[in-house]
Motif scaffolding. Structure first.
Motif, mmCIF file in Angstrom:
data_model
loop_
_atom_site.group_PDB
_atom_site.id
_atom_site.type_symbol
_atom_site.label_atom_id
_atom_site.label_comp_id
_atom_site.label_asym_id
_atom_site.label_seq_id
_atom_site.Cartn_x
_atom_site.Cartn_y
_atom_site.Cartn_z
ATOM 1 N N ILE A 161 0.813 -1.184 0.120
ATOM 2 C CA ILE A 161 0.030 0.213 -0.066
ATOM 3 C C ILE A 161 0.942 1.338 0.168
ATOM 4 O O ILE A 161 1.572 1.439 0.729
ATOM 5 C CB ILE A 161 -0.887 -0.010 1.243
ATOM 6 C CG1 ILE A 161 -1.655 -1.219 1.532
ATOM 7 C CG2 ILE A 161 -1.767 1.333 1.036
ATOM 8 C CD1 ILE A 161 -2.673 -1.306 0.065
ATOM 9 N N ASP A 162 0.822 1.944 -0.927
ATOM 10 C CA ASP A 162 1.570 3.126 -0.991
ATOM 11 C C ASP A 162 0.850 4.329 -0.230
ATOM 12 O O ASP A 162 -0.329 4.504 -0.125
ATOM 13 C CB ASP A 162 1.590 3.853 -2.512
ATOM 14 C CG ASP A 162 2.613 2.888 -3.493
ATOM 15 O OD1 ASP A 162 3.119 1.982 -3.026
ATOM 16 O OD2 ASP A 162 2.620 3.314 -4.611
ATOM 17 N N HIS A 163 1.847 5.233 0.374
ATOM 18 C CA HIS A 163 1.426 6.193 0.912
ATOM 19 C C HIS A 163 0.250 6.234 2.115
ATOM 20 O O HIS A 163 -0.634 6.992 2.361
ATOM 21 C CB HIS A 163 0.971 7.278 -0.008
ATOM 22 C CG HIS A 163 1.851 7.763 -1.003
ATOM 23 N ND1 HIS A 163 3.326 7.057 -0.775
ATOM 24 C CD2 HIS A 163 1.748 8.092 -2.528
ATOM 25 C CE1 HIS A 163 3.648 7.616 -2.133
ATOM 26 N NE2 HIS A 163 2.897 8.009 -2.941
ATOM 27 N N ILE A 164 0.511 4.830 2.679
ATOM 28 C CA ILE A 164 -0.568 4.586 4.096
ATOM 29 C C ILE A 164 -1.967 4.689 3.476
ATOM 30 O O ILE A 164 -2.874 4.962 4.045
ATOM 31 C CB ILE A 164 -0.321 5.175 5.094
ATOM 32 C CG1 ILE A 164 -0.675 6.607 5.266
ATOM 33 C CG2 ILE A 164 1.038 4.696 5.613
ATOM 34 C CD1 ILE A 164 -0.424 7.034 6.840
ATOM 35 N N ALA A 165 -2.482 4.545 2.152
ATOM 36 C CA ALA A 165 -3.662 4.869 1.537
ATOM 37 C C ALA A 165 -4.260 6.195 1.551
ATOM 38 O O ALA A 165 -5.346 6.502 1.476
ATOM 39 C CB ALA A 165 -4.807 3.968 2.008
ATOM 40 N N LYS A 166 -3.161 7.275 1.741
ATOM 41 C CA LYS A 166 -3.755 8.564 1.560
ATOM 42 C C LYS A 166 -4.793 8.980 2.486
ATOM 43 O O LYS A 166 -5.893 9.460 2.071
ATOM 44 C CB LYS A 166 -3.793 9.076 0.302
ATOM 45 C CG LYS A 166 -2.818 8.563 -0.705
ATOM 46 C CD LYS A 166 -2.751 9.084 -2.170
ATOM 47 C CE LYS A 166 -2.218 10.757 -1.962
ATOM 48 N NZ LYS A 166 -1.970 11.035 -3.268
ATOM 49 N N PRO A 167 -4.837 8.830 3.673
ATOM 50 C CA PRO A 167 -5.982 9.154 4.659
ATOM 51 C C PRO A 167 -6.013 10.684 4.807
ATOM 52 O O PRO A 167 -5.094 11.637 4.309
ATOM 53 C CB PRO A 167 -5.478 8.758 5.977
ATOM 54 C CG PRO A 167 -3.914 8.736 5.907
ATOM 55 C CD PRO A 167 -3.598 8.207 4.572
ATOM 56 N N ILE A 169 -5.765 13.332 6.367
ATOM 57 C CA ILE A 169 -4.542 13.868 7.540
ATOM 58 C C ILE A 169 -5.087 15.413 8.031
ATOM 59 O O ILE A 169 -5.366 15.684 9.076
ATOM 60 C CB ILE A 169 -3.354 13.818 7.528
ATOM 61 C CG1 ILE A 169 -2.909 12.300 7.502
ATOM 62 C CG2 ILE A 169 -2.512 14.257 8.588
ATOM 63 C CD1 ILE A 169 -1.565 12.000 6.997
ATOM 64 N N LYS A 170 -5.146 16.139 6.798
ATOM 65 C CA LYS A 170 -5.455 17.631 7.161
ATOM 66 C C LYS A 170 -6.884 17.832 7.646
ATOM 67 O O LYS A 170 -7.049 18.783 8.576
ATOM 68 C CB LYS A 170 -5.378 18.324 5.773
ATOM 69 C CG LYS A 170 -5.640 19.706 5.782
ATOM 70 C CD LYS A 170 -5.572 20.562 4.487
ATOM 71 C CE LYS A 170 -5.566 21.917 4.705
ATOM 72 N NZ LYS A 170 -5.526 22.772 3.260
ATOM 73 N N PRO A 213 -1.427 9.542 14.935
ATOM 74 C CA PRO A 213 -2.595 8.723 14.909
ATOM 75 C C PRO A 213 -2.596 7.627 13.871
ATOM 76 O O PRO A 213 -2.867 6.694 14.192
ATOM 77 C CB PRO A 213 -3.641 9.471 15.165
ATOM 78 C CG PRO A 213 -3.060 10.862 15.697
ATOM 79 C CD PRO A 213 -1.716 11.082 14.998
ATOM 80 N N TYR A 214 -2.125 8.255 12.711
ATOM 81 C CA TYR A 214 -2.256 7.384 11.317
ATOM 82 C C TYR A 214 -0.852 6.315 11.426
ATOM 83 O O TYR A 214 -1.224 5.233 11.034
ATOM 84 C CB TYR A 214 -2.006 8.180 10.275
ATOM 85 C CG TYR A 214 -3.290 9.236 10.143
ATOM 86 C CD1 TYR A 214 -4.555 9.106 9.643
ATOM 87 C CD2 TYR A 214 -3.130 10.463 11.220
ATOM 88 C CE1 TYR A 214 -5.405 9.754 9.610
ATOM 89 C CE2 TYR A 214 -4.273 11.460 10.905
ATOM 90 C CZ TYR A 214 -5.412 11.015 10.304
ATOM 91 O OH TYR A 214 -6.519 12.031 10.463
#
Length: 276
Positions: A161-167, A169-170, A213-214
């Motif tokens: 999974i690239d980029h921790i699946a782009k949660p 965050i902002k 948290p992520y």
């Protein structure tokens, strides 16, 4: 070997790189191996994995050519059209090159959240394991359901999974992403890159605490044996210097043993991609 598991090169073209908009002016230029080599050395890293950013075989050829000229590029994740009826011959062609280790499609740019479930895409994806190739999963949280089903359909295929699946965050959103990430991590043919997080945060105001948290979620879900550090250079420059981006991961794992740090900063990437 200490490895940056995710970075890009490109010769900037306004049409080909249309996704680089005006607010991304800092990366509206060429980025070549000569620009990255000293940065890696300064950060205590010995090599990198170059990952496709353009959906053409020309891109794949470009990255493989760079890997010949610059030994620090240890592996290439290229692009092959997995939907093509001719996919087997293209995979056979590229897999003859020992630095061609995997394939990626920019699924995040596909408007259909179930793109990965298309019959033609699934058929092509199923052939990767026959050539010993990995697959990098580049998705947004809205595409995690389809990614999970894809992973379930291909239990013998190595995924990352690239980029921790782009949660998000902002925005501070975590719950739905967390649930899917835990389900994805339950499949042991899947790894996760600690990369690309800063671009999902506030580029100018992020702090280390925004990411904790992520990181807690993915570390708990995957464990240190299935995580790998990646910078996402030069895209990461949108949020700061290479050193600033790497410092987030450095700080998080500062209390971990040197054995565990070695896994995250290289050993896992070497094992996953079969780097010589």
């Amino acid at each position: 070997m200490r490895i940056d598991s995710h970075q890009h090169f490109w010769q900037y073209n306004t049409k080909k790189h249309a996704w680089i908009n005006a607010e991304m002016a800092v990366i509206q230029k060429d980025f070549f191996p000569s620009d990255l080599r000293d940065v890696l050395i300064h950060s205590g890293l010995e090599g990198s994995v170059a990952v496709q950013a353009d959906q053409t075989e020309t891109e794949t050829e470009f990255l493989l050519d760079m890997a010949v000229k610059y030994d620090f590029i240890k592996a290439v994740v290229g692009w092959v059209d997995l939907r093509s009826p001719d996919v087997a011959s293209r995979l056979a062609h590229y897999s003859k090159n020992e630095k061609f280790v995997g394939v990626r499609h920019v699924v995040q740019d596909e408007p259909d959240p179930e793109f990965m479930l298309r019959e033609d895409f699934q058929r092509g994806l199923a052939q990767l394991k026959d050539y010993g190739l990995t697959y990098d999963v580049l998705i947004f949280p809205t595409q995690m359901k389809a990614a999970l089903e894809t992973i379930e359909r291909h239990p013998e295929q190595p995924f990352v999974i690239d980029h921790i699946a782009k949660p998000y965050i902002k925005a501070g959103k975590i719950d739905e992403w967390k649930d899917y990430m835990q389900q994805i991590a339950s499949h042991h043919n899947v790894m996760c890159k600690l990369s690309g997080m800063v671009t999902e945060a506030d580029w100018t105001r992020w702090t280390y605490d925004d990411f904790v948290p992520y990181l807690d979620v993915v570390v708990d879900a995957f464990g240190v044996d299935r995580l790998m550090y990646g910078s996402d250079w030069p895209v990461c420059l949108l949020g700061g210097t290479y050193e600033m981006i790497k410092s987030v991961v450095d700080q998080y794992f500062a209390s971990y043993s040197l054995t565990d740090q070695s896994k995250i900063y290289g050993e896992n990437a070497v094992r996953f991609y079969g780097i010589k």
